[in-house]
Every structure is written in C-alpha cells, then in structure tokens.
Design a protein around this motif. Structure first.
Motif, PDB file in Angstrom:
ATOM      1  N   ILE A 184      62.586  46.798 -28.375  1.00  0.00           N
ATOM      2  CA  ILE A 184      62.489  45.687 -27.426  1.00  0.00           C
ATOM      3  C   ILE A 184      63.254  44.472 -27.952  1.00  0.00           C
ATOM      4  O   ILE A 184      63.799  43.684 -27.187  1.00  0.00           O
ATOM      5  N   TYR A 284      64.720  41.847 -23.122  1.00  0.00           N
ATOM      6  CA  TYR A 284      63.453  42.600 -23.252  1.00  0.00           C
ATOM      7  C   TYR A 284      62.961  43.171 -21.927  1.00  0.00           C
ATOM      8  O   TYR A 284      61.810  43.594 -21.812  1.00  0.00           O
ATOM      9  N   TRP A 466      56.027  39.902 -24.913  1.00  0.00           N
ATOM     10  CA  TRP A 466      56.834  39.065 -25.809  1.00  0.00           C
ATOM     11  C   TRP A 466      56.050  37.821 -26.189  1.00  0.00           C
ATOM     12  O   TRP A 466      55.509  37.145 -25.313  1.00  0.00           O
ATOM     13  N   PRO A 478      58.560  40.674 -29.778  1.00  0.00           N
ATOM     14  CA  PRO A 478      57.856  41.752 -29.074  1.00  0.00           C
ATOM     15  C   PRO A 478      56.477  42.023 -29.663  1.00  0.00           C
ATOM     16  O   PRO A 478      56.303  42.025 -30.880  1.00  0.00           O
TER      17      PRO A 478
END
Ligand code: BES
Ligand code: ZN
Ligand code: ZN
Length: 493
Positions: A184, A284, A466, A478
């Motif tokens: 991510i 992300y 996040w 993340p």
C-alpha cells in the motif's frame, strides 16, 4: 522479528528490555508487588511521587532496575482495569516496541500479567509486537542508524501446544499485515497493475497459493467492460489477479469464500480529475487489494477448512486521450449497463466486474474491501471501517469476527430508498448518487447490484487504511486494517 517463549522466572531473563504494564486504579498486588519487592520499591516510589499513574500508554523506563537481569524495565500504563480489552494489550505491546526502538534496543521481553494469560492474549501481544516493527523507510538512502528490534521473548504464559499455535497465528497475521502495508505504501511508479500482479505471483508461491493473472486480452474476452472503461485512459494495461487457496479436505457443496480487493494503483479521478492537493495519496487506492493479498498470504499459511478465492482487479485511473468521459455508457461483464456520471467513481466499476467474475468462479460468499469513498470519512472518520452487507446473519458474523480481532467496524444501512439514487435516465444504473448525501451508501448499493443476493460484505476502508499521523503503537502510513478480521472470519466460516 524472532519470537519465542521462555519459562524461566522473568527476573532472570537477560533481555535488553523487559516490558510489562500497570493499571491506573489501585494496582499494587501480584506482579506489581513482586516487582516492587525485587526493585526495592521503585515503582511504588514513582507512583506515590505522581510520576507514573498507569494512564493509557503512559511510559516509565528504568535502567538497571535492581533484582532484574534485564537492562531496562519499561512499564506501560494500562488505564482502568474495568475498561481493559485485548485490543489494549495489543496496543501496549506495539507502543512499547516503538518506544524502545527509538532508544536503539534490539531485543525485548514481554511479561504478561496474571489476568492476560489466555492464548488469545498471547496472539494479540505477538501481533502488537510484530506490527510495531514496521517502518516505511524503503526509499530513504540514508537510513537512520539501523534501528530494529529483532528479538521478542514472551514471558508469563506456560509453553503448551496452544501457546505455540497462538504465537504462530499472531506472527503470520502480523507479518502478512506488514506485507500488505508495504504494498500500500509503494508509489504508483513502483507498483503498476503489472507489478502488483508480479508481486502477487511471488507472494502466492511463498504461501502455497495458486495464482493466475488475467491479461488485457483475456479481460476483453470475458467482456469486463466496466474494468476496461477505467483502464482505457491509461498507458498501463489492467490486470485481474486471481489467487486460490484450496483446503486439503475439500467437501462437495462447501462454501467458497470470494475476497475482492479494489486495486487502483493510482486514482487521478480520470477526466473528472481530482484537485492537485493531496492527490499523491491516491497511490493507496489499491488498499483493498493490499488488504486481500495480505489476508491470502496469511490464509495460505494458516490453512482454514474453507476454500478461498481472491479476485483483484488492478488498473490505473488516468485522464489519457482514450479515457472514458462523463456520460459514457458501459456494459459490465454481468450485462448491466452503467452510465458513468463521474469517472472518479471508478472503484465501484472495477469491483462490479471482479464480483461477477468471482461468482463465475463459483464463490458462494463474498467480502470486498475498497478505498471507495471520501463520504465514509464524513460518516465515520478514521475510527471505524464502514461495513455494509447482507443477509443480516452473514453481516452479524462478520462484525463478530471484527470484535474478536479487535478491529473497529460499524454497520451501515442499505435501505431501498438509496437504490433509487443510482437509477439512470438512459442506462440500468449510474455510477454516482444524487449528490444529496449518502455517498458511501450509494456506492455500496452500486456494488450490491452485482453481488445480487449472495451473502456479501463490503468494507469501505477509504478513511481507515491510512494513518496521517503516527499512533504510539503504529507507524504513520498504511495501517493494515481489516486483515485480522478477514482472516478471523475465514478461519471460522
Ligand atoms: N479513491 C477514491 C476514494 C478515496 C477518497 C479514497 C479519499 C481514499 C481517500 C474514489 O475513487 C473516489 O474518488 N470516490 C469519489 C466518488 C464520487 C465521485 C462519487 C469520492 O468519494 O469523492
Ligand atoms: Zn476515484
Ligand atoms: Zn478510487
């Protein structure tokens, strides 16, 4: 992190740091009394002086405490005894590791109190320790002196088969979360749909999963028009990544769990382009994919009794010359037609085809995870994952798994009134709501049009996957949210 249990008395364990915790309210018996005894009343003295009260995550670090073989003693505040949960225990372990890492410590020993000696407590501690080792400094050439904790010793639990299994579960789950967090975190130039597929193949090999990657031609043959409509604006071709876990004893007619994860490796918004401010965060937008890949990595190792198939639609959402335009009508793999009002509502488009494909592959139960809407942040902030689903008992089972896994998730409504908001004037449905609120719900309804009446849970993780700011127990970036719950859910399906 190398993790092991020791059964010798904690005072004789010569680690760099011994970690334990104290409650805020009148905690002076048992281990605390014992520690006060060995350390010559140090804790009592500091508490009486008001220097340490046991407030949640308050820290007290002592060097060379008398009577202990450990070089340091770190006592963490545990808050009120009556409010204490396993999630707090996990956070204490994490916060302690992050505190000691800063001090350059390389090995720690965690001592559980008498009340937290169930195998599930042990698993939570291991998860907290391992998740706290994560840092996102991969692309820094000058790393701040290799500060890493690589040994974790667990004290207080008598070693048994159950505790060994709990350690394995905790380690596998947290390492998988960290694997997902790494994905991510990757910038979009380092993680295109093709590169995501390569990483999935590599991970699948290590986890004993079958992996199949559908390339553009195959995606076209399957008529995944909704996914292709998003991908057409990008120079990077899309991928559909399919990972399978098959249990050793597969029963005829047994459930097959489908895990669908939104894999938009970068979301510019397309022609309905996003503002420049904060657009970098849209790397992300494959958070759902990272979550499901992490869950598969864990499930391949933990081997549940149920078959699991992950379907990850991966693409960029770009405003290229061939990009779809607002008002375009697309035909999804299911045959439903979609009027694309806003090209930035692309997640639901790619999930639609992934869900249709998962059904075609024989999935009987679905869970999807997606960084789907900004609206879920308005509803729940960064505290709870928004959960939608049907039927009631399937949703309830999922929420119960979230409780056991110590993840905050909140059920959201799917009343039929919201369905009316995604009716199109010219096609079967439109990809945005009426603009009069309920954005996370109309998005969920859109996905439900493709899940139809299969048992299905949808997780909107846009605001929870996040961390904008570091937490004492978790690095900035993340979070790895939902992985624990999905694994827990699959293990019990
Ligand atoms: N990827 C975004 C959602 C998002 C927002 C994720 C913030 C993480 C943080 C999604 O594709 C999107 O752009 N959704 C739009 C939908 C709207 C156009 C109906 C949104 O939420 O604004
Ligand atoms: Zn978008
Ligand atoms: Zn998106």
């Amino acid at each position: 992190m190398k993790i092991h249990q020791e059964s010798q008395p904690y005072a004789t364990v010569a680690s760099e740091a011994l970690i334990t915790y104290i409650f805020e309210d009148g905690d002076s018996e048992g281990l605390v009394a014992e520690l006060d005894g060995t350390t010559g009343g140090k804790l009592k003295e500091l508490r009486e002086a008001g220097e340490f009260g046991g407030k949640p995550l308050e820290m007290l670090l002592l060097h060379h405490a008398p009577g202990l073989a450990a070089r340091r003693l770190l006592v963490v505040g545990a808050g009120k005894r009556g409010k204490f949960t396993r999630a707090d225990l996990r956070r204490i372990a994490g916060a302690a590791v992050r505190r000691l890492k800063k001090a350059g410590v390389r090995g720690v020993a965690f001592l559980a109190r008498e009340e937290q000696r169930a195998p599930e407590d042990l698993q939570a501690v291991v998860e907290g320790l391992v998740m706290a080792t994560y840092e996102s400094d991969k692309y820094r050439t000058k790393k701040e002196k290799e500060k890493k904790i690589d040994v974790g010793i667990l004290l207080g639990w008598a070693p048994t088969k159950e505790t060994a299994a709990a350690i394995l579960r905790g380690r596998v789950i947290a390492e998988s979360q960290n694997f997902g967090r790494d994905l991510i975190n990757e910038p979009s130039n380092m993680l295109t749909p093709r590169m995501l597929a390569e990483k999935a193949v590599e991970m699948g090999e290590g986890a004993g999963l079958d992996v199949e990657v559908l390339e553009e031609e195959r995606i076209r043959e399957l008529k995944m028009g909704a996914l292709l409509s998003v991908a057409q604006g990008s120079a990077e071709p899309p991928r559909v990544i399919v990972l399978r876990y098959t249990p050793a004893k597969a029963r005829e007619g047994a459930p097959v769990l489908g895990l669908i994860g939104k894999g938009v490796t970068f979301d510019t918004g397309g022609i309905s382009i996003k503002p420049a401010n904060n657009m970098e965060k849209m790397k992300y937008d494959m958070g759902g994919a990272g979550t499901m890949l992490a869950a598969m990595r864990a499930l391949g190792r933990l081997k549940p009794a149920v078959a699991v198939i992950a379907v990850i639609p991966a693409t960029e959402n770009m405003p290229g010359g061939k990009a779809q335009k607002p008002g375009d009508v697309q035909t999804a793999m299911s045959g439903k037609t979609i009027e694309v009002i806003n090209t930035d509502a692309e997640g639901r488009l790619i999930l639609a085809d992934a869900i249709t494909y998962a059904r075609k592959l024989g999935c009987t139960h679905l869970v999807d995870a997606a960084t789907l809407t900004g609206a879920i942040e308005v509803a729940l902030a960064n505290v709870n994952v928004g959960v939608f689903g049907q039927p009631e008992d399937y949703l309830e089972n999922f929420l119960a798994a979230a409780k056991r896994a110590g993840e905050k998730m909140w059920p959201m409504p799917l009343d039929e009134e919201y369905e009316a908001m995604i009716k199109s004037d010219i096609a079967d449905i439109r990809n945005t709501g009426s603009g009069k609120g309920g954005g996370a719900i109309t998005a969920a309804w859109f996905i439900k049009e493709f899940a139809e009446d299969l048992p299905w849970v949808h997780l909107d993780i846009a605001s929870t996957c996040w961390n904008d700011d570091a937490k004492p127990w978790l690095a900035k970036g993340p979070t790895g949210v939902a992985v624990r719950t999905i694994v827990e859910f699959a293990m019990n399906l």
